[in-house]
Write an enzyme that holds these catalytic residues in place. Structure first.
Site, PDB file in Angstrom:
ATOM      1  N   GLY A   1      43.147  43.233  37.577  1.00 53.78           N
ATOM      2  CA  GLY A   1      42.297  42.707  38.625  1.00 53.78           C
ATOM      3  C   GLY A   1      43.158  43.259  39.982  1.00 53.78           C
ATOM      4  CB  CYS A   2      43.447  41.683  43.166  1.00 49.60           C
ATOM      5  SG  CYS A   2      43.949  41.624  44.843  1.00 49.60           S
ATOM      6  CG  PHE A   3      46.473  46.508  44.037  1.00 50.25           C
ATOM      7  CD1 PHE A   3      46.314  45.824  45.189  1.00 50.25           C
ATOM      8  CD2 PHE A   3      46.133  47.908  43.776  1.00 50.25           C
ATOM      9  CE1 PHE A   3      45.602  46.530  46.330  1.00 50.25           C
ATOM     10  CE2 PHE A   3      45.547  48.711  44.873  1.00 50.25           C
ATOM     11  CZ  PHE A   3      45.382  47.865  46.108  1.00 50.25           C
TER      12      PHE A   3
END
Length: 446
Positions: A38-40
């Protein structure tokens, strides 16, 4: 403060034979693996907490866009969603560099499995799109084998906990790109930055092929008061536990600073008449319906009769904005005119003007107590009048409108306009808080 708002997409993944990407290993004593969670931003923070990990870099991988940057990937996702392209998009990933003498690949992958929900397909929590897919991108046969083995082990644990099948793709690394500098160590540089990452709460069995006892957080009760427990349910809320007529649900994410701030500022003081429940699951309560997918955490949704009627997306300390949003959902047009446009009701029209029972007058939005009935007196003006508010319940502001110099009275909890303060009241204070009765809710003592 930047927040990620991902484009919703339900995308097919084009599979193929990919060449192994050659990345320079920082030192001979280290190894690396590239993971999509997902969002890094949140992934970078989570993986960097592992003892033996020496570096974590945010990047993009697994797509058909060599040399692409962050905006290119967002634009490509938008084009995929609208059917303007079929090219495979990159996923946001982290390159985890670790010392094999201090930490095993299995331990790294165990943290990977536990730190996100690998069953969600092209999304992670409230971040939606193929660029947020779960992935293990390997660069040798050992990594491929370990990725497959740990996936099998974790699937057994998820099966026992009632979860769906894992959607994580395990493929050779392709087209790795280092993300822009402002994405690196983002949450260290921006402690209040967005983090939409949340795991399932299911522990990874520490030896491949052996399923250890699971530790699953308890299911959220969905009661009207805000839970102060740091662990909430990962299963959808049960509609039977909620108010079918009118119910607020705060959709949150694990380890989310915005959610923690919302809990501190709003939830921990909840007294509003409408009940609120919290959940870590991005699905609506059973049998209820969202109007559209969720995009950020926290998102607060108002349901009426099981259907979404309004939502407040994201929170970063703007309490007055949240209460104003809720006020527009709860108050009548006449009340909104007073509360938000500093209007005044006609004299002798308030339903509680002659209220003399023991009790308290509260903010109609937050439920906070403003005045006790024993401070109310008959002023003959046609508006409810009080000689003293509850300590800290109201704020005073200079008001030069309509060619007059007056002192405006607002609710400290919600900021709504209540009325004005005059100095012609009874002794000893001689104060008269002249308040619009239509923005006061009376609660009688039992």
């Amino acid at each position: 403060m930047k927040r990620v708002v991902a484009m919703a997409a339900a995308l097919g993944i084009i599979m193929g034979a990919y060449a192994v990407e050659k990345i320079t290993i920082p030192a001979q004593a280290t190894d690396y693996v590239v993971l999509g969670m997902g969002c890094f931003w949140g992934a970078e923070k989570r993986m960097g907490e592992i003892p033996g990990v020496v570096d974590v870099e945010s990047g993009y991988a697994g797509g058909d866009l060599p040399g692409a940057g962050y905006q290119d990937i967002l634009n490509h996702e938008r084009a995929l969603r609208t059917g303007k392209t079929t090219g495979r998009n990159h996923a946001e990933v982290v390159k985890v560099v670790f010392d094999p003498n201090k930490v095993t690949l299995e331990t790294v992958l165990a943290k990977f499995w536990e730190s996100h929900d690998p069953t969600q397909g092209n999304r992670q929590g409230n971040d939606i799109g193929s660029n947020y897919r779960s992935a293990i991108y390997y660069h040798d046969a050992n990594q491929k084998a370990m990725g497959l083995a740990t996936r099998t082990a974790y699937q057994k644990a998820l099966d026992a906990a009632g979860y769906d099948r894992i959607t994580t793709e395990i493929l050779p690394l392709k087209n790795y790109i280092t993300a822009e500098e402002y994405h690196q160590n983002y949450l260290k540089k921006n402690p209040d930055g967005y983090c939409g990452l949340g795991g399932t709460g299911v522990k990874y069995p520490r030896a491949v092929g052996k399923v250890a006892p699971m530790q699953v957080p308890p299911i959220s009760s969905g009661t009207s008061s805000a839970s102060t427990s740091p662990k909430m349910g990962i299963e959808p809320l049960k509609s039977d536990d909620l108010n079918p007529v009118r119910q607020l649900v705060a959709f949150e994410a694990e380890h989310c600073e915005f959610c923690e701030r919302f809990e501190k500022d709003i939830m921990s003081h909840w007294q509003a008449e409408v009940p609120i429940a919290r959940t870590l699951n991005s699905n609506p309560p059973s049998g209820w319906a969202l109007e559209k997918p969720l995009f950020a955490a926290p998102t607060i949704v108002l349901f009426k009769n099981g259907r979404e009627v309004a939502r407040y997306t994201g929170y970063n300390g703007e309490k007055s904005n949240f209460w104003k949003w809720l006020g527009f959902q709860l108050l009548s047009p006449e009340q909104q005119k007073i509360a938000f446009k500093r209007g005044t009701e006609p004299p002798f029209t308030a339903s509680n003007l002659d209220e003399k029972r023991p009790g308290r007058f509260v903010d109609p939005v937050t439920g906070a107590t403003l005045f006790y009935s024993n401070s109310k007196f008959e002023s003959g003006t046609g508006w409810p009048s009080f000689f003293e508010p509850v300590e800290g319940a109201v704020t005073l502001h200079e008001d030069n409108s309509h060619g007059m110099k007056r002192i405006e009275v607002r609710s400290a909890s919600s900021g709504i306009h209540l009325g004005h303060l005059f100095h012609d009241g009874p002794p000893p204070s001689h104060k008269r808080y002249c308040i619009n009765g239509n923005v006061l809710k009376f609660v009688a003592d039992r």
